[in-house]
Scaffold this motif. Structure first.
Motif, PDB file in Angstrom:
ATOM      1  N   SER A 267       9.157  -5.364  -1.506  1.00 48.23           N
ATOM      2  CA  SER A 267       8.476  -4.089  -1.760  1.00 48.23           C
ATOM      3  C   SER A 267       9.449  -2.922  -1.815  1.00 48.23           C
ATOM      4  O   SER A 267       9.280  -1.993  -2.600  1.00 48.23           O
ATOM      5  N   CYS A 268      10.463  -2.958  -0.968  1.00 52.34           N
ATOM      6  CA  CYS A 268      11.481  -1.915  -0.975  1.00 52.34           C
ATOM      7  C   CYS A 268      12.178  -1.834  -2.327  1.00 52.34           C
ATOM      8  O   CYS A 268      12.324  -0.754  -2.914  1.00 52.34           O
ATOM      9  N   PHE A 269      12.580  -3.000  -2.843  1.00 55.70           N
ATOM     10  CA  PHE A 269      13.265  -2.998  -4.132  1.00 55.70           C
ATOM     11  C   PHE A 269      12.304  -2.705  -5.279  1.00 55.70           C
ATOM     12  O   PHE A 269      12.708  -2.132  -6.292  1.00 55.70           O
ATOM     13  N   TRP A 270      11.043  -3.060  -5.117  1.00 56.80           N
ATOM     14  CA  TRP A 270      10.064  -2.703  -6.134  1.00 56.80           C
ATOM     15  C   TRP A 270       9.993  -1.188  -6.281  1.00 56.80           C
ATOM     16  O   TRP A 270      10.008  -0.652  -7.392  1.00 56.80           O
ATOM     17  N   LEU A 271       9.916  -0.473  -5.146  1.00 58.36           N
ATOM     18  CA  LEU A 271       9.810   0.981  -5.209  1.00 58.36           C
ATOM     19  C   LEU A 271      11.074   1.605  -5.777  1.00 58.36           C
ATOM     20  O   LEU A 271      11.008   2.528  -6.606  1.00 58.36           O
ATOM     21  N   MET A 272      12.232   1.129  -5.353  1.00 58.98           N
ATOM     22  CA  MET A 272      13.475   1.671  -5.907  1.00 58.98           C
ATOM     23  C   MET A 272      13.534   1.465  -7.416  1.00 58.98           C
ATOM     24  O   MET A 272      13.925   2.362  -8.169  1.00 58.98           O
ATOM     25  N   GLN A 273      13.116   0.305  -7.870  1.00 59.01           N
ATOM     26  CA  GLN A 273      13.142   0.017  -9.298  1.00 59.01           C
ATOM     27  C   GLN A 273      12.155   0.910 -10.048  1.00 59.01           C
ATOM     28  O   GLN A 273      12.446   1.395 -11.148  1.00 59.01           O
ATOM     29  N   TYR A 274      10.992   1.145  -9.462  1.00 61.53           N
ATOM     30  CA  TYR A 274       9.994   2.040 -10.070  1.00 61.53           C
ATOM     31  C   TYR A 274      10.559   3.455 -10.217  1.00 61.53           C
ATOM     32  O   TYR A 274      10.405   4.093 -11.265  1.00 61.53           O
ATOM     33  N   LEU A 275      11.196   3.952  -9.157  1.00 63.65           N
ATOM     34  CA  LEU A 275      11.722   5.313  -9.187  1.00 63.65           C
ATOM     35  C   LEU A 275      12.931   5.439 -10.123  1.00 63.65           C
ATOM     36  O   LEU A 275      13.167   6.499 -10.691  1.00 63.65           O
ATOM     37  N   MET A 276      13.697   4.374 -10.293  1.00 62.20           N
ATOM     38  CA  MET A 276      14.763   4.367 -11.296  1.00 62.20           C
ATOM     39  C   MET A 276      14.180   4.437 -12.705  1.00 62.20           C
ATOM     40  O   MET A 276      14.705   5.121 -13.585  1.00 62.20           O
ATOM     41  N   ARG A 277      13.079   3.719 -12.891  1.00 65.25           N
ATOM     42  CA  ARG A 277      12.438   3.659 -14.213  1.00 65.25           C
ATOM     43  C   ARG A 277      11.762   4.972 -14.566  1.00 65.25           C
ATOM     44  O   ARG A 277      11.679   5.350 -15.737  1.00 65.25           O
ATOM     45  N   PHE A 278      11.278   5.701 -13.555  1.00 61.77           N
ATOM     46  CA  PHE A 278      10.567   6.956 -13.784  1.00 61.77           C
ATOM     47  C   PHE A 278      11.226   8.080 -12.983  1.00 61.77           C
ATOM     48  O   PHE A 278      10.713   8.510 -11.949  1.00 61.77           O
TER      49      PHE A 278
ATOM     50  N   VAL B  70       0.810  -1.209   0.000  1.00 60.92           N
ATOM     51  CA  VAL B  70       0.000   0.000   0.000  1.00 60.92           C
ATOM     52  C   VAL B  70       0.851   1.270   0.000  1.00 60.92           C
ATOM     53  O   VAL B  70       0.487   2.262  -0.648  1.00 60.92           O
ATOM     54  N   SER B  71       1.975   1.290   0.686  1.00 57.87           N
ATOM     55  CA  SER B  71       2.799   2.501   0.685  1.00 57.87           C
ATOM     56  C   SER B  71       3.395   2.766  -0.692  1.00 57.87           C
ATOM     57  O   SER B  71       3.527   3.919  -1.113  1.00 57.87           O
ATOM     58  N   ASN B  72       3.737   1.702  -1.412  1.00 61.90           N
ATOM     59  CA  ASN B  72       4.185   1.876  -2.791  1.00 61.90           C
ATOM     60  C   ASN B  72       3.046   2.389  -3.663  1.00 61.90           C
ATOM     61  O   ASN B  72       3.253   3.220  -4.563  1.00 61.90           O
ATOM     62  N   ALA B  73       1.830   1.889  -3.422  1.00 61.05           N
ATOM     63  CA  ALA B  73       0.668   2.356  -4.184  1.00 61.05           C
ATOM     64  C   ALA B  73       0.455   3.855  -3.989  1.00 61.05           C
ATOM     65  O   ALA B  73       0.009   4.551  -4.915  1.00 61.05           O
ATOM     66  N   GLN B  74       0.772   4.378  -2.812  1.00 64.59           N
ATOM     67  CA  GLN B  74       0.678   5.819  -2.577  1.00 64.59           C
ATOM     68  C   GLN B  74       1.548   6.591  -3.564  1.00 64.59           C
ATOM     69  O   GLN B  74       1.129   7.612  -4.122  1.00 64.59           O
ATOM     70  N   VAL B  75       2.776   6.123  -3.758  1.00 70.59           N
ATOM     71  CA  VAL B  75       3.715   6.804  -4.651  1.00 70.59           C
ATOM     72  C   VAL B  75       3.217   6.741  -6.092  1.00 70.59           C
ATOM     73  O   VAL B  75       3.245   7.737  -6.822  1.00 70.59           O
ATOM     74  N   VAL B  76       2.760   5.570  -6.509  1.00 70.90           N
ATOM     75  CA  VAL B  76       2.253   5.404  -7.875  1.00 70.90           C
ATOM     76  C   VAL B  76       1.030   6.285  -8.093  1.00 70.90           C
ATOM     77  O   VAL B  76       0.920   6.988  -9.105  1.00 70.90           O
ATOM     78  N   PHE B  77       0.096   6.265  -7.154  1.00 71.93           N
ATOM     79  CA  PHE B  77      -1.113   7.074  -7.257  1.00 71.93           C
ATOM     80  C   PHE B  77      -0.794   8.561  -7.323  1.00 71.93           C
ATOM     81  O   PHE B  77      -1.354   9.307  -8.142  1.00 71.93           O
ATOM     82  N   ALA B  78       0.128   9.006  -6.471  1.00 70.16           N
ATOM     83  CA  ALA B  78       0.470  10.427  -6.427  1.00 70.16           C
ATOM     84  C   ALA B  78       1.163  10.891  -7.696  1.00 70.16           C
ATOM     85  O   ALA B  78       1.012  12.045  -8.111  1.00 70.16           O
ATOM     86  N   SER B  79       1.920  10.003  -8.339  1.00 66.57           N
ATOM     87  CA  SER B  79       2.640  10.384  -9.557  1.00 66.57           C
ATOM     88  C   SER B  79       1.783  10.222 -10.809  1.00 66.57           C
ATOM     89  O   SER B  79       1.790  11.090 -11.691  1.00 66.57           O
ATOM     90  N   GLN B  80       1.005   9.140 -10.889  1.00 66.63           N
ATOM     91  CA  GLN B  80       0.249   8.850 -12.096  1.00 66.63           C
ATOM     92  C   GLN B  80      -1.106   9.544 -12.146  1.00 66.63           C
ATOM     93  O   GLN B  80      -1.610   9.849 -13.236  1.00 66.63           O
ATOM     94  N   ILE B  81      -1.726   9.777 -11.003  1.00 62.21           N
ATOM     95  CA  ILE B  81      -3.062  10.375 -10.968  1.00 62.21           C
ATOM     96  C   ILE B  81      -3.024  11.811 -10.445  1.00 62.21           C
ATOM     97  O   ILE B  81      -3.454  12.748 -11.126  1.00 62.21           O
TER      98      ILE B  81
END
Length: 280
Positions: free
Chosen positions: A232-243, A166-177
């Motif tokens: 989840s930690c590495f998922w978020l780092m990878q997402y932020l590297m990608r975007f 859910v905390s990762n979803a916060q970052v995705v939601f805040a950036s994409q929406i």
């Protein structure tokens, strides 16, 4: 460390096999809950700063700063952090819920009328049915196409990328929406200290049965974590590297690397005065 497609796929399949029937049941209930379109929230954060509150123990150390500078930023929190923030007189602008069975005790007894609930359509309906403020639903779009099953059941077609927790979803939601210019991450610990609490609001038996790994944190101490939190930690780092256009600053303790790390008050001042942050 980069997560492979196979690792992400396996994680998604494990969740699907565990929660599928619960998700379907929740979708049928949430379909009937009055709500607004997720698209009504598009670009609400343009050119603004968002404080993102996960529920790691380090969130507690920022309570006074959140109070002192509350007029300088918008605030989003995960489900478990909502009641903790409200108990300290801090009302979030957004609360994000993702899990099918997260207990409604985290919001019970608090005024929810001034906070927008952004809910996975398969999340625990005890939250959505009892929420007094606006509600917007989304469907997780993952790599196993679970949305193709859940979206028709719930009659919900607005999606955000599935993001592990859910905390990762916060970052995705805040950036994409929402489109926030800056995100300051609080309580994104993905771990706990041997001599500290599991949550910002206190300790939990999870510190024992979720203790799968000991990791040396970026600040040099030994952090305790679970396999899920580590993923989840590495998922978020990878997402932020990608975007890299997602401008996030780590104001947390714990395992999260890659991002610039600052105390919350310093990060807030930096974003206001510099108008940007170098991620190089």
């Amino acid at each position: 460390m980069l997560l492979s497609k196979e690792e992400v796929h396996n994680q998604s399949m494990a969740a699907w096999n565990t929660w599928r029937q619960k998700w379907i049941k929740n979708c049928r209930i949430n379909k009937r809950v009055p709500h607004e379109a997720l698209s009504s929230l598009l670009n609400r954060g343009k050119e603004k700063i968002l404080a993102q509150a996960a529920f790691g123990a380090s969130l507690r150390s920022n309570i006074e700063h959140l109070k002192k500078y509350r007029d300088k930023f918008d605030l989003a929190c995960c489900d478990k952090a909502f009641g903790f923030l409200m108990s300290h007189g801090i009302t979030p602008d957004y609360c994000i819920i993702a899990d099918a069975s997260v207990s409604s005790e985290w919001q019970s007894g608090y005024d929810t009328s001034k906070t927008i609930l952004v809910s996975n359509i398969a999340a625990n309906p005890e939250w959505t049915v009892n929420w007094k403020g606006p509600i917007a639903f989304y469907v997780n779009w993952d790599n196993i196409d679970s949305a193709k099953v859940l979206a028709p059941i719930a009659d919900c077609r607005e999606v955000i990328a599935a993001s592990s927790n859910v905390s990762n979803a916060q970052v995705v939601f805040a950036s994409q929406i929402l489109g926030y210019k800056y995100q300051l991450l609080l309580g994104y610990d993905y771990s706990w200290r041997e001599d500290g609490d599991y949550y910002a609001g206190g300790d939990s038996p999870k510190r024992n049965y979720m203790h799968h790994l000991d990791i040396i944190a970026p600040e040099g101490y030994i952090a305790l974590t679970s396999s899920n939190l580590y993923f989840s930690c590495f998922w978020l780092m990878q997402y932020l590297m990608r975007f890299p256009q997602v401008k996030a600053i780590n104001c947390s303790d714990g395992l999260l690397g890659y991002l610039p790390r600052m105390a919350f008050d310093k990060a807030l001042d930096f974003c206001e005065k510099k108008g940007g942050v170098s991620w190089q």
